[in-house]
Design a protein around this motif. Structure first.
Motif, PDB file in Angstrom:
ATOM      1  N   SER A 125       0.844  -1.185   0.000  1.00  0.00           N
ATOM      2  CA  SER A 125       0.000   0.000   0.000  1.00  0.00           C
ATOM      3  C   SER A 125       0.882   1.240   0.000  1.00  0.00           C
ATOM      4  O   SER A 125       2.112   1.155   0.053  1.00  0.00           O
ATOM      5  CB  SER A 125      -0.911   0.005   1.236  1.00  0.00           C
ATOM      6  OG  SER A 125      -0.166   0.348   2.396  1.00  0.00           O
ATOM      7  N   GLU A 126       0.246   2.403  -0.005  1.00  0.00           N
ATOM      8  CA  GLU A 126       1.009   3.659   0.049  1.00  0.00           C
ATOM      9  C   GLU A 126       1.727   3.823   1.379  1.00  0.00           C
ATOM     10  O   GLU A 126       2.646   4.633   1.501  1.00  0.00           O
ATOM     11  CB  GLU A 126       0.082   4.840  -0.188  1.00  0.00           C
ATOM     12  CG  GLU A 126      -1.013   4.989   0.851  1.00  0.00           C
ATOM     13  CD  GLU A 126      -1.953   6.142   0.550  1.00  0.00           C
ATOM     14  OE1 GLU A 126      -2.704   6.520   1.473  1.00  0.00           O
ATOM     15  OE2 GLU A 126      -1.929   6.647  -0.589  1.00  0.00           O
ATOM     16  N   LYS A 127       1.345   3.002   2.389  1.00  0.00           N
ATOM     17  CA  LYS A 127       2.042   3.031   3.679  1.00  0.00           C
ATOM     18  C   LYS A 127       3.338   2.225   3.651  1.00  0.00           C
ATOM     19  O   LYS A 127       4.175   2.363   4.539  1.00  0.00           O
ATOM     20  CB  LYS A 127       1.133   2.475   4.783  1.00  0.00           C
ATOM     21  CG  LYS A 127      -0.080   3.326   5.099  1.00  0.00           C
ATOM     22  CD  LYS A 127      -0.880   2.714   6.245  1.00  0.00           C
ATOM     23  CE  LYS A 127      -2.072   3.567   6.600  1.00  0.00           C
ATOM     24  NZ  LYS A 127      -2.857   2.974   7.724  1.00  0.00           N
ATOM     25  N   THR A 128       3.504   1.367   2.632  1.00  0.00           N
ATOM     26  CA  THR A 128       4.698   0.527   2.545  1.00  0.00           C
ATOM     27  C   THR A 128       5.909   1.377   2.184  1.00  0.00           C
ATOM     28  O   THR A 128       5.930   2.058   1.164  1.00  0.00           O
ATOM     29  CB  THR A 128       4.519  -0.579   1.476  1.00  0.00           C
ATOM     30  OG1 THR A 128       3.310  -1.291   1.718  1.00  0.00           O
ATOM     31  CG2 THR A 128       5.696  -1.538   1.513  1.00  0.00           C
ATOM     32  N   LYS A 129       6.929   1.309   3.032  1.00  0.00           N
ATOM     33  CA  LYS A 129       8.140   2.092   2.800  1.00  0.00           C
ATOM     34  C   LYS A 129       9.334   1.236   2.417  1.00  0.00           C
ATOM     35  O   LYS A 129      10.240   1.695   1.743  1.00  0.00           O
ATOM     36  CB  LYS A 129       8.485   2.906   4.053  1.00  0.00           C
ATOM     37  CG  LYS A 129       7.367   3.823   4.526  1.00  0.00           C
ATOM     38  CD  LYS A 129       6.916   4.799   3.444  1.00  0.00           C
ATOM     39  CE  LYS A 129       5.767   5.668   3.918  1.00  0.00           C
ATOM     40  NZ  LYS A 129       5.232   6.525   2.836  1.00  0.00           N
ATOM     41  N   LEU A 130       9.347  -0.025   2.864  1.00  0.00           N
ATOM     42  CA  LEU A 130      10.493  -0.903   2.641  1.00  0.00           C
ATOM     43  C   LEU A 130      10.007  -2.330   2.446  1.00  0.00           C
ATOM     44  O   LEU A 130       9.076  -2.777   3.114  1.00  0.00           O
ATOM     45  CB  LEU A 130      11.440  -0.867   3.843  1.00  0.00           C
ATOM     46  CG  LEU A 130      12.101   0.466   4.187  1.00  0.00           C
ATOM     47  CD1 LEU A 130      12.620   0.433   5.617  1.00  0.00           C
ATOM     48  CD2 LEU A 130      13.242   0.735   3.239  1.00  0.00           C
ATOM     49  N   VAL A 131      10.689  -3.046   1.555  1.00  0.00           N
ATOM     50  CA  VAL A 131      10.426  -4.477   1.338  1.00  0.00           C
ATOM     51  C   VAL A 131      11.760  -5.206   1.383  1.00  0.00           C
ATOM     52  O   VAL A 131      12.736  -4.769   0.757  1.00  0.00           O
ATOM     53  CB  VAL A 131       9.731  -4.731  -0.022  1.00  0.00           C
ATOM     54  CG1 VAL A 131       9.550  -6.231  -0.261  1.00  0.00           C
ATOM     55  CG2 VAL A 131       8.381  -4.023  -0.069  1.00  0.00           C
ATOM     56  N   PHE A 132      11.794  -6.312   2.140  1.00  0.00           N
ATOM     57  CA  PHE A 132      13.034  -7.078   2.322  1.00  0.00           C
ATOM     58  C   PHE A 132      12.757  -8.545   2.032  1.00  0.00           C
ATOM     59  O   PHE A 132      11.943  -9.176   2.709  1.00  0.00           O
ATOM     60  CB  PHE A 132      13.552  -6.929   3.751  1.00  0.00           C
ATOM     61  CG  PHE A 132      13.595  -5.494   4.206  1.00  0.00           C
ATOM     62  CD1 PHE A 132      14.586  -4.650   3.761  1.00  0.00           C
ATOM     63  CD2 PHE A 132      12.625  -4.996   5.050  1.00  0.00           C
ATOM     64  CE1 PHE A 132      14.615  -3.329   4.162  1.00  0.00           C
ATOM     65  CE2 PHE A 132      12.645  -3.677   5.456  1.00  0.00           C
ATOM     66  CZ  PHE A 132      13.647  -2.834   5.007  1.00  0.00           C
ATOM     67  N   VAL A 133      13.448  -9.091   1.046  1.00  0.00           N
ATOM     68  CA  VAL A 133      13.229 -10.480   0.639  1.00  0.00           C
ATOM     69  C   VAL A 133      14.572 -11.103   0.275  1.00  0.00           C
ATOM     70  O   VAL A 133      15.440 -10.424  -0.292  1.00  0.00           O
ATOM     71  CB  VAL A 133      12.276 -10.567  -0.578  1.00  0.00           C
ATOM     72  CG1 VAL A 133      12.057 -12.006  -1.012  1.00  0.00           C
ATOM     73  CG2 VAL A 133      10.935  -9.916  -0.260  1.00  0.00           C
ATOM     74  N   ASN A 134      14.746 -12.390   0.598  1.00  0.00           N
ATOM     75  CA  ASN A 134      15.969 -13.036   0.116  1.00  0.00           C
ATOM     76  C   ASN A 134      15.816 -13.456  -1.340  1.00  0.00           C
ATOM     77  O   ASN A 134      14.711 -13.739  -1.811  1.00  0.00           O
ATOM     78  CB  ASN A 134      16.399 -14.206   1.013  1.00  0.00           C
ATOM     79  CG  ASN A 134      15.348 -15.283   1.183  1.00  0.00           C
ATOM     80  OD1 ASN A 134      14.562 -15.549   0.284  1.00  0.00           O
ATOM     81  ND2 ASN A 134      15.331 -15.916   2.338  1.00  0.00           N
ATOM     82  N   HIS A 135      16.904 -13.444  -2.038  1.00  0.00           N
ATOM     83  CA  HIS A 135      16.921 -13.864  -3.439  1.00  0.00           C
ATOM     84  C   HIS A 135      16.673 -15.363  -3.519  1.00  0.00           C
ATOM     85  O   HIS A 135      15.875 -15.832  -4.343  1.00  0.00           O
ATOM     86  CB  HIS A 135      18.276 -13.497  -4.048  1.00  0.00           C
ATOM     87  CG  HIS A 135      18.318 -13.546  -5.538  1.00  0.00           C
ATOM     88  ND1 HIS A 135      19.280 -12.878  -6.282  1.00  0.00           N
ATOM     89  CD2 HIS A 135      17.556 -14.203  -6.447  1.00  0.00           C
ATOM     90  CE1 HIS A 135      19.085 -13.116  -7.566  1.00  0.00           C
ATOM     91  NE2 HIS A 135      18.050 -13.922  -7.688  1.00  0.00           N
ATOM     92  N   ILE A 136      17.351 -16.117  -2.651  1.00  0.00           N
ATOM     93  CA  ILE A 136      17.181 -17.573  -2.569  1.00  0.00           C
ATOM     94  C   ILE A 136      17.101 -17.957  -1.094  1.00  0.00           C
ATOM     95  O   ILE A 136      17.893 -17.476  -0.277  1.00  0.00           O
ATOM     96  CB  ILE A 136      18.344 -18.307  -3.250  1.00  0.00           C
ATOM     97  CG1 ILE A 136      18.313 -18.077  -4.770  1.00  0.00           C
ATOM     98  CG2 ILE A 136      18.318 -19.805  -2.942  1.00  0.00           C
ATOM     99  CD1 ILE A 136      19.459 -18.707  -5.531  1.00  0.00           C
ATOM    100  N   SER A 137      16.182 -18.839  -0.758  1.00  0.00           N
ATOM    101  CA  SER A 137      16.029 -19.297   0.620  1.00  0.00           C
ATOM    102  C   SER A 137      17.173 -20.222   1.013  1.00  0.00           C
ATOM    103  O   SER A 137      17.447 -21.207   0.328  1.00  0.00           O
ATOM    104  CB  SER A 137      14.701 -20.047   0.788  1.00  0.00           C
ATOM    105  OG  SER A 137      14.682 -20.799   1.993  1.00  0.00           O
ATOM    106  N   ASN A 138      17.814 -19.910   2.145  1.00  0.00           N
ATOM    107  CA  ASN A 138      18.912 -20.757   2.600  1.00  0.00           C
ATOM    108  C   ASN A 138      18.409 -22.100   3.114  1.00  0.00           C
ATOM    109  O   ASN A 138      19.123 -23.100   3.072  1.00  0.00           O
ATOM    110  CB  ASN A 138      19.703 -20.058   3.711  1.00  0.00           C
ATOM    111  CG  ASN A 138      18.949 -20.016   5.026  1.00  0.00           C
ATOM    112  OD1 ASN A 138      17.839 -19.479   5.101  1.00  0.00           O
ATOM    113  ND2 ASN A 138      19.530 -20.565   6.076  1.00  0.00           N
ATOM    114  N   ALA A 139      17.163 -22.151   3.589  1.00  0.00           N
ATOM    115  CA  ALA A 139      16.639 -23.376   4.195  1.00  0.00           C
ATOM    116  C   ALA A 139      16.031 -24.328   3.173  1.00  0.00           C
ATOM    117  O   ALA A 139      16.122 -25.547   3.325  1.00  0.00           O
ATOM    118  CB  ALA A 139      15.593 -23.030   5.259  1.00  0.00           C
ATOM    119  N   LEU A 140      15.416 -23.768   2.122  1.00  0.00           N
ATOM    120  CA  LEU A 140      14.670 -24.596   1.168  1.00  0.00           C
ATOM    121  C   LEU A 140      15.224 -24.553  -0.246  1.00  0.00           C
ATOM    122  O   LEU A 140      14.882 -25.397  -1.066  1.00  0.00           O
ATOM    123  CB  LEU A 140      13.195 -24.171   1.141  1.00  0.00           C
ATOM    124  CG  LEU A 140      12.451 -24.190   2.475  1.00  0.00           C
ATOM    125  CD1 LEU A 140      11.003 -23.735   2.280  1.00  0.00           C
ATOM    126  CD2 LEU A 140      12.490 -25.579   3.104  1.00  0.00           C
TER     127      LEU A 140
END
Length: 404
Positions: free
Chosen positions: A160-175
């Protein structure tokens, strides 16, 4: 030509015996091994160039400075950053994430929203929780499905317009799941949010192009890429790095200091307080040279072949379940045996010379989703072989028989 036997000769540790058995190293997602070519660079630095950088007029200091800054240029070229000052040398991925999280403390307001995914490593969860505590921002989560894939429709819903930052891994270390980061970045930018991608697990397998991705921040660690521990990099778009305040104060990051006022150095030194891991940075550049000489397309193709082979052979074991079956996946297999704790299996595999990782892999929310205490994780690199996978399968069968 990709010749794994020739490549294996570059890695002296692969000749080791563990518990009387030839070492089979399948813990590459935790840290990769280091080739002799990189080891030689480390020895050469301490033999011939050891000096502090950026500050001395003497020959050793100037030579060490040149080598260190040449490494920064290698990293810039590898990740296709627009400018070398967009590459901040760090102690690793966690340092880079915390640097950004600290900086955004001054930029967020109460009620702002930040987003992480259900597939994150603890290092890409905890700093953002701490940021929310400091600022009053709200943390939202992109959920996952049983295959270990992110639910992208849910991601769209929570943006939404309230979203300021998004953080995601490129590849999951666990899966081993490869996330659709290009789409994630585009959707975040459409609402005006910045994006940080944790590339620690991706960089051993692919060559990210930060300009093509249009990502705002990208972090990585050398020790996942055949380099030494204790060094990594943060890429940041220049406009964002200029907005963020310094993470630490000290030498190197200043322009002028008086007891009345301090002014900060230009990028990248603004974020590089104190004496860095000089040798580590130089060796990071050498590790990138080594992997590029082999070729990331060849590495990816061979590792995918190992993944397919291992998946097929492990699933022949009755009672074995693999967690993480995403369509887009890299060379990581997390599995369990019915009724047997993963730690017990890992201990027995070690007795047979096979190094795997057991536990929650610093991704406890994933294990909570599957309602398990952890998994046995076998992660493959370009210097592993199908014969080693056969040894893993045989040893897993033995462990199952002994523990049943």
């Amino acid at each position: 030509m990709f010749n794994v036997e020739t490549i294996r000769k570059d890695f002296p540790i692969l000749k080791r015996q563990v518990n009387g058995k030839s070492l089979v190293y399948f813990d590459n997602a935790a840290t990769s091994q280091t080739p002799q070519q990189v080891i030689d660079v480390i020895v050469d630095y301490y033999t011939n160039y050891n000096a502090n950088i950026h500050r001395g007029v003497h020959t050793l200091s100037q030579e060490a400075t040149d080598l260190y800054e040449q490494a920064r240029l290698k990293i810039q070229k590898h990740f296709n950053a627009k400018a070398s000052h967009e590459i901040i040398m760090t102690s690793g991925t966690t340092h880079g994430i915390n640097l950004v999280a600290s900086g955004f403390t001054a930029l967020l307001n109460e009620g702002d929203e930040i987003i992480v995914s259900a597939l994150e490593h603890h290092s890409n969860i905890v700093p953002w929780q701490m940021l929310c505590e400091r600022t009053g921002a709200i943390l939202k989560i992109i959920p996952m499905n049983d295959e270990g894939e992110l639910l992208m429709s849910s991601y769209t819903d929570i943006l939404s317009e309230k979203t300021k930052l998004v953080f995601v891994n490129h590849i999951s270390n666990a899966l081993g799941t490869i996330n659709p980061i290009k789409v994630i970045i585009e959707k975040a930018h459409a609402v005006g949010a910045a994006v940080l991608i944790d590339g620690a697990q991706a960089c051993p397998h692919v060559r990210p192009d930060v300009q093509a991705l249009d990502v705002d921040f990208y972090v990585a660690s050398a020790h996942k890429m055949c380099g030494p521990t204790g060094v990594g990099m943060l890429y940041g778009k220049e406009e964002w790095l200029k907005k963020l305040p310094p993470y630490q104060g000290g030498g190197e990051m200043i322009a002028e200091v008086t007891f009345q006022n301090t002014t900060y150095a230009d990028l990248p030194h603004k974020f590089e307080a104190g004496t860095p891991n000089i040798c580590g940075g130089i060796a990071f550049g050498a590790a990138i040279d080594y992997m590029n000489a082999i070729g990331f397309d060849k590495i990816a193709a061979y590792e995918h072949e190992l993944l397919d082979y291992a998946t097929t052979e492990l699933l022949k074991i009755e009672g074995l379940k693999i967690y993480g079956t995403a369509k887009e996946k890299t060379s990581v297999i997390s599995f369990n045996l019915d009724g047997i704790h993963p730690y017990d299996v890992g201990t027995l595999l070690d007795k047979m010379g096979i190094a795997v990782r057991t536990g929650h892999h610093c991704a406890q929310p994933i294990m909570d989703y599957f309602k398990i205490p952890g998994t046995i994780r076998a992660s493959f690199a370009f210097y592993n072989t199908k014969e080693e996978i056969d040894a893993l399968v045989s040893a897993t069968k033995k462990a199952q028989l002994m523990l049943s």
